[in-house]
Motif scaffolding. Structure first.
Motif, PDB file in Angstrom:
ATOM      1  N   GLU A 149       5.625  23.733 -16.346  1.00  0.00           N
ATOM      2  CA  GLU A 149       4.930  23.378 -15.113  1.00  0.00           C
ATOM      3  C   GLU A 149       3.823  22.374 -15.400  1.00  0.00           C
ATOM      4  OE1 GLU A 149       2.939  26.619 -13.173  1.00  0.00           O
ATOM      5  OE2 GLU A 149       1.870  27.242 -14.992  1.00  0.00           O
ATOM      6  N   CYS A 172       9.955  15.309 -14.041  1.00  0.00           N
ATOM      7  CA  CYS A 172      11.352  15.736 -13.839  1.00  0.00           C
ATOM      8  C   CYS A 172      12.351  15.059 -14.784  1.00  0.00           C
ATOM      9  CB  CYS A 172      11.756  15.524 -12.380  1.00  0.00           C
ATOM     10  SG  CYS A 172      10.928  16.674 -11.254  1.00  0.00           S
ATOM     11  N   HIS A 179      15.812  27.956 -12.810  1.00  0.00           N
ATOM     12  CA  HIS A 179      15.345  28.024 -11.418  1.00  0.00           C
ATOM     13  C   HIS A 179      14.429  26.817 -11.217  1.00  0.00           C
ATOM     14  CE1 HIS A 179      14.151  29.599  -7.568  1.00  0.00           C
ATOM     15  NE2 HIS A 179      12.880  29.594  -7.913  1.00  0.00           N
ATOM     16  N   CYS A 197      12.326  24.055  -9.188  1.00  0.00           N
ATOM     17  CA  CYS A 197      11.573  23.952  -7.937  1.00  0.00           C
ATOM     18  C   CYS A 197      11.219  22.495  -7.670  1.00  0.00           C
ATOM     19  CB  CYS A 197      10.299  24.789  -7.999  1.00  0.00           C
ATOM     20  SG  CYS A 197      10.592  26.556  -8.260  1.00  0.00           S
ATOM     21  N   GLU A 198      11.407  22.062  -6.435  1.00  0.00           N
ATOM     22  CA  GLU A 198      11.023  20.707  -6.051  1.00  0.00           C
ATOM     23  C   GLU A 198       9.500  20.579  -6.098  1.00  0.00           C
ATOM     24  OE1 GLU A 198      12.665  17.907  -5.208  1.00  0.00           O
ATOM     25  OE2 GLU A 198      14.548  18.867  -5.784  1.00  0.00           O
ATOM     26  N   ASP A 248       5.879  20.222  -5.129  1.00  0.00           N
ATOM     27  CA  ASP A 248       5.281  20.546  -3.826  1.00  0.00           C
ATOM     28  C   ASP A 248       3.816  20.928  -4.040  1.00  0.00           C
ATOM     29  OD1 ASP A 248       4.547  22.216  -1.392  1.00  0.00           O
ATOM     30  OD2 ASP A 248       6.594  21.616  -0.873  1.00  0.00           O
ATOM     31  N   TYR A 262       2.598  24.384  -5.289  1.00  0.00           N
ATOM     32  CA  TYR A 262       2.593  24.727  -6.716  1.00  0.00           C
ATOM     33  C   TYR A 262       1.403  24.102  -7.451  1.00  0.00           C
ATOM     34  CZ  TYR A 262       7.447  25.914  -5.640  1.00  0.00           C
ATOM     35  OH  TYR A 262       8.591  26.446  -5.078  1.00  0.00           O
TER      36      TYR A 262
END
Length: 217
Positions: A135, A161, A183, A185-186, A188, A191
């Motif tokens: 992250e 990404c 999993h 996640c786009e 956003d 987050y």
């Protein structure tokens, strides 16, 4: 000699024989239990589980040894994956800022923070069970996470990404490590969060000092 006396003596001999067999089996069980207890105690020591209770039942001992061996194998694999990942990230130019291990009853998690832009960090967390998290977080406090900074952090997430795809490919081709059950996640704003690395360092130093003081006492 009466028939009743002969039957009684035979019964007595049979009972003595059974008693000898039971005593022999009991001795063997005691030796096996002691051996299993020592094996389990050694595994718990390697895993840092000294506080865990050692069972006395032979079946529970065998079950606990199997559980500890499986966990030790997972831990060993997790450490190898972490080592390979750190090599790839540093090779790609990510500078390691902070590396720590957080332990609890369910295991341990290695948290590594790498530089990613001027005001953001790449947080890579990996559990002893092999679960991994990538992250992008802000470098600072939550109070400093303004709307404009959140928007900038989302841009940094998008920038990471393709980097993640490249890191994943290198791990597979070079080390045979496949990141599965993903999993994704786009990026956003929900987050967007901040991690204060300096505070974390200070807290850990304070924790170490307390442990040393307690030891000296």
């Amino acid at each position: 000699m009466k028939t009743g006396d002969l039957t009684f003596k035979k019964r007595q001999l049979e009972m003595r024989k059974q008693a000898i067999i039971i005593e022999k089996n009991s001795s063997q069980n005691v030796i096996e239990i002691l051996s299993l207890e020592n094996e389990l105690r050694g595994l718990y020591s390697l895993l840092g589980w000294e506080a865990k209770k050692i069972p006395t039942d032979i079946n529970e001992l065998k079950s606990s040894i199997e559980e500890a061996n499986n966990y030790f194998k997972q831990k060993d694999e997790a450490e190898y994956i972490s080592k390979c990942l750190h090599e790839v990230l540093q090779e790609k130019g990510y500078s390691l800022i902070e590396d720590s291990i957080v332990s609890n009853n369910s295991g341990s998690t290695q948290k590594s923070y790498f530089e990613f832009g001027e005001e953001s960090l790449l947080n890579v967390s990996m559990s002893s069970q092999g679960q991994m998290l990538f992250e992008i977080v802000g470098d600072g406090t939550e109070e400093g996470m303004t709307e404009s900074r959140k928007a900038k952090l989302v841009s940094e997430m998008r920038r990471f990404c393709p980097n993640y795809a490249e890191i994943k490919e290198i791990l597979m081709t070079r080390y045979g490590i496949s990141l599965e059950d993903e999993h994704l996640c786009e990026p956003d704003e929900k987050y967007a969060k901040a991690i204060d690395i300096n505070t974390k360092k200070s807290e850990r130093r304070a924790g170490k000092e307390k442990k040393v003081m307690h030891f000296d006492d």
